[in-house]
Scaffold this motif. Structure first.
Motif, PDB file in Angstrom:
ATOM      1  N   PHE A   1       0.842  -1.203   0.000  1.00 48.47           N
ATOM      2  CA  PHE A   1       0.000   0.000   0.000  1.00 48.47           C
ATOM      3  C   PHE A   1       0.881   1.259   0.000  1.00 48.47           C
ATOM      4  N   ILE A   2       1.884   1.285   0.882  1.00 42.42           N
ATOM      5  CA  ILE A   2       2.754   2.462   0.986  1.00 42.42           C
ATOM      6  C   ILE A   2       3.607   2.618  -0.280  1.00 42.42           C
ATOM      7  N   THR A   3       4.076   1.480  -0.829  1.00 42.47           N
ATOM      8  CA  THR A   3       4.851   1.535  -2.076  1.00 42.47           C
ATOM      9  C   THR A   3       4.031   2.196  -3.179  1.00 42.47           C
ATOM     10  N   GLY A   4       2.748   1.833  -3.237  1.00 43.42           N
ATOM     11  CA  GLY A   4       1.846   2.432  -4.232  1.00 43.42           C
ATOM     12  C   GLY A   4       1.662   3.921  -3.997  1.00 43.42           C
ATOM     13  N   GLU A   5       1.528   4.311  -2.704  1.00 43.52           N
ATOM     14  CA  GLU A   5       1.307   5.726  -2.353  1.00 43.52           C
ATOM     15  C   GLU A   5       2.497   6.605  -2.756  1.00 43.52           C
ATOM     16  N   ILE A   6       3.713   6.063  -2.624  1.00 46.51           N
ATOM     17  CA  ILE A   6       4.886   6.918  -2.891  1.00 46.51           C
ATOM     18  C   ILE A   6       5.384   6.815  -4.342  1.00 46.51           C
ATOM     19  N   ALA A   7       4.815   5.868  -5.106  1.00 46.16           N
ATOM     20  CA  ALA A   7       5.297   5.644  -6.471  1.00 46.16           C
ATOM     21  C   ALA A   7       5.137   6.879  -7.359  1.00 46.16           C
ATOM     22  N   GLU A   8       4.100   7.680  -7.085  1.00 44.31           N
ATOM     23  CA  GLU A   8       3.809   8.832  -7.957  1.00 44.31           C
ATOM     24  C   GLU A   8       4.619  10.081  -7.599  1.00 44.31           C
TER      25      GLU A   8
ATOM     26  N   LEU B   1      18.257  -9.349  13.163  1.00 37.05           N
ATOM     27  CA  LEU B   1      17.318 -10.342  13.690  1.00 37.05           C
ATOM     28  C   LEU B   1      17.154 -11.580  12.801  1.00 37.05           C
ATOM     29  N   VAL B   2      17.837 -11.591  11.634  1.00 35.33           N
ATOM     30  CA  VAL B   2      17.667 -12.742  10.727  1.00 35.33           C
ATOM     31  C   VAL B   2      19.015 -13.299  10.268  1.00 35.33           C
ATOM     32  N   ASP B   3      18.999 -14.551   9.754  1.00 33.81           N
ATOM     33  CA  ASP B   3      20.250 -15.110   9.206  1.00 33.81           C
ATOM     34  C   ASP B   3      20.406 -14.679   7.743  1.00 33.81           C
ATOM     35  N   ARG B   4      21.533 -15.040   7.142  1.00 33.25           N
ATOM     36  CA  ARG B   4      21.844 -14.545   5.788  1.00 33.25           C
ATOM     37  C   ARG B   4      20.855 -15.047   4.736  1.00 33.25           C
ATOM     38  N   LYS B   5      20.406 -16.289   4.912  1.00 29.22           N
ATOM     39  CA  LYS B   5      19.468 -16.870   3.928  1.00 29.22           C
ATOM     40  C   LYS B   5      18.152 -16.091   3.942  1.00 29.22           C
ATOM     41  N   ARG B   6      17.643 -15.860   5.150  1.00 31.30           N
ATOM     42  CA  ARG B   6      16.372 -15.125   5.291  1.00 31.30           C
ATOM     43  C   ARG B   6      16.524 -13.693   4.754  1.00 31.30           C
ATOM     44  N   LEU B   7      17.677 -13.078   5.005  1.00 31.45           N
ATOM     45  CA  LEU B   7      17.921 -11.714   4.530  1.00 31.45           C
ATOM     46  C   LEU B   7      17.936 -11.670   2.997  1.00 31.45           C
ATOM     47  N   ALA B   8      18.613 -12.657   2.391  1.00 31.42           N
ATOM     48  CA  ALA B   8      18.680 -12.712   0.921  1.00 31.42           C
ATOM     49  C   ALA B   8      17.280 -12.833   0.320  1.00 31.42           C
ATOM     50  N   GLU B   9      16.444 -13.694   0.941  1.00 32.81           N
ATOM     51  CA  GLU B   9      15.061 -13.873   0.457  1.00 32.81           C
ATOM     52  C   GLU B   9      14.275 -12.564   0.582  1.00 32.81           C
ATOM     53  N   GLN B  10      14.475 -11.879   1.714  1.00 29.09           N
ATOM     54  CA  GLN B  10      13.736 -10.631   1.942  1.00 29.09           C
ATOM     55  C   GLN B  10      14.164  -9.537   0.961  1.00 29.09           C
ATOM     56  N   LEU B  11      15.463  -9.476   0.661  1.00 26.14           N
ATOM     57  CA  LEU B  11      15.962  -8.472  -0.289  1.00 26.14           C
ATOM     58  C   LEU B  11      15.329  -8.672  -1.667  1.00 26.14           C
ATOM     59  N   ILE B  12      15.179  -9.934  -2.065  1.00 23.46           N
ATOM     60  CA  ILE B  12      14.547 -10.227  -3.362  1.00 23.46           C
ATOM     61  C   ILE B  12      13.066  -9.837  -3.321  1.00 23.46           C
ATOM     62  N   ALA B  13      12.378 -10.242  -2.240  1.00 20.96           N
ATOM     63  CA  ALA B  13      10.937  -9.942  -2.110  1.00 20.96           C
ATOM     64  C   ALA B  13      10.688  -8.439  -2.139  1.00 20.96           C
ATOM     65  N   VAL B  14      11.549  -7.689  -1.459  1.00 18.80           N
ATOM     66  CA  VAL B  14      11.384  -6.233  -1.401  1.00 18.80           C
ATOM     67  C   VAL B  14      11.656  -5.606  -2.767  1.00 18.80           C
ATOM     68  N   SER B  15      12.731  -6.050  -3.433  1.00 18.66           N
ATOM     69  CA  SER B  15      13.071  -5.434  -4.725  1.00 18.66           C
ATOM     70  C   SER B  15      11.986  -5.691  -5.771  1.00 18.66           C
ATOM     71  N   GLU B  16      11.209  -6.773  -5.580  1.00 15.21           N
ATOM     72  CA  GLU B  16      10.122  -7.071  -6.533  1.00 15.21           C
ATOM     73  C   GLU B  16       8.867  -6.236  -6.284  1.00 15.21           C
ATOM     74  N   MET B  17       8.852  -5.521  -5.160  1.00 15.72           N
ATOM     75  CA  MET B  17       7.656  -4.745  -4.800  1.00 15.72           C
ATOM     76  C   MET B  17       7.472  -3.493  -5.634  1.00 15.72           C
ATOM     77  N   GLY B  18       8.575  -2.908  -6.081  1.00 18.88           N
ATOM     78  CA  GLY B  18       8.462  -1.643  -6.809  1.00 18.88           C
ATOM     79  C   GLY B  18       9.748  -1.306  -7.536  1.00 18.88           C
ATOM     80  N   ASP B  19       9.741  -0.133  -8.161  1.00 26.36           N
ATOM     81  CA  ASP B  19      10.885   0.295  -8.950  1.00 26.36           C
ATOM     82  C   ASP B  19      11.767   1.205  -8.088  1.00 26.36           C
ATOM     83  N   PHE B  20      12.654   0.613  -7.297  1.00 23.43           N
ATOM     84  CA  PHE B  20      13.477   1.393  -6.361  1.00 23.43           C
ATOM     85  C   PHE B  20      14.829   1.747  -6.975  1.00 23.43           C
ATOM     86  N   ALA B  21      15.337   2.926  -6.616  1.00 20.42           N
ATOM     87  CA  ALA B  21      16.662   3.338  -7.104  1.00 20.42           C
ATOM     88  C   ALA B  21      17.722   2.369  -6.581  1.00 20.42           C
ATOM     89  N   GLU B  22      17.595   1.956  -5.297  1.00 23.45           N
ATOM     90  CA  GLU B  22      18.530   0.986  -4.695  1.00 23.45           C
ATOM     91  C   GLU B  22      17.823   0.263  -3.550  1.00 23.45           C
TER      92      GLU B  22
END
Length: 299
Positions: free
Chosen positions: A111-118, A132-153
């Motif tokens: 929802f917030i990603t959509g609000e700030i996209a414009e 709070l997480v191990d490297r495997k969980r962090l790697a998965e989260q980084l992928i999930a987050v990057s797929e959410m929107g068009d981020f500069a980084e």
């Protein structure tokens, strides 16, 4: 003499962190500024004032704006806070979308990603709480987050351990516009002292109270008097109902004493001087829904 390369230009501008409640926004702001300017609490939506912290670097000035979380408003206060958030978002240069590493990406994040996209701001995704997480969980989260929107980084950080906090600041600075300094060198925040003090008292009052209280507490610093080396501060803690007043005061005023002790220590650290703090709890019936009372309490 060689001319300065374009990337050597001084940069200055405004940045803010957004994200659902408890995504670690205020903690990150405090870690970057290196001093407590935004209140942190385990209660959602506890930030009410837009507090600006100024980070000074040789090559740049990053002005961090701390906003309340965007949420479904149930009161007039809620509506005003949401308006404040959207207005702030439209005026900053860089937005860091905070998503905690230890929780799955959810509807609130999308929802917030959509609000700030414009918006015109550059949006960076910040994966917080990496300690709070191990490297495997962090790697998965980084992928999930990057797929959410068009981020500069996408930058993973831990405000608690300090991991990658400097890297995040480097990345944010890169996207600020070339500009002269916006604030003088010795300025950490443009909030009046009274507002910061009231926020520290409110943070202490929120510690350990039941879930129904977070939005019902407001603090007004009524008076500050210099007496030699001691600063005397008189503040009123407002709640909406007599039953809430009893909770804040506690049996034989034990909770209020704890609140005073905790708040005084934080205020002394902020002002670097001895403080006498006098707190009174008052009832302002349903203040969150009353325009006149909201104005009196600074909203």
């Amino acid at each position: 003499m060689r001319g300065r390369r374009p990337e050597d230009t001084y940069r200055a501008g405004f940045a803010c962190f957004v994200g659902r409640p408890n995504a670690g926004k205020s903690t990150l702001t405090n870690a970057i500024i290196g001093q407590k300017i935004a209140i942190t609490s385990s209660k959602p939506q506890t930030t009410r004032h837009v507090i600006r912290g100024v980070l000074h670097r040789p090559d740049a000035q990053v002005v961090l704006v701390d906003t309340p979380g965007l949420h479904r408003p149930r009161t007039l206060l809620g509506e005003r806070l949401n308006d404040l958030v959207r207005q702030t978002w439209s005026e900053v240069d860089v937005i860091g979308l905070c998503v905690p590493a230890d929780e799955p990406v959810g509807r609130g994040d999308r929802f917030i990603t959509g609000e700030i996209a414009e918006l015109k701001a550059t949006v960076i995704a910040v994966v917080t709480k990496t300690d709070l997480v191990d490297r495997k969980r962090l790697a998965e989260q980084l992928i999930a987050v990057s797929e959410m929107g068009d981020f500069a980084e996408v930058v993973p950080v831990s405000a608690v351990s300090g991991h990658q906090v400097d890297t995040l600041v480097d990345v944010m600075t890169k996207y600020l516009p070339p500009s002269p300094q916006l604030y003088p060198d010795d300025m950490l925040t443009d909030e009046p002292e009274q507002v910061l003090i009231a926020e520290l008292v409110r943070e202490a009052a929120l510690e350990g109270v039941r879930d129904e209280l977070p939005h019902s507490i407001a603090v007004v610093v009524e008076e500050m008097i210099e007496e030699g080396p001691v600063l005397k501060i008189y503040a009123d803690v407002y709640v909406e109902r007599p039953s809430q007043k009893a909770i804040v005061i506690g049996a034989r005023a034990s909770r209020l004493k704890e609140v005073g002790t905790r708040a005084r220590a934080e205020i002394e650290a902020l002002l670097d001087r001895r403080v006498y703090l006098d707190l009174h709890v008052r009832v302002a019936k349903d203040w969150q829904r009353d325009p006149k009372q909201l104005r009196r309490l600074g909203f």
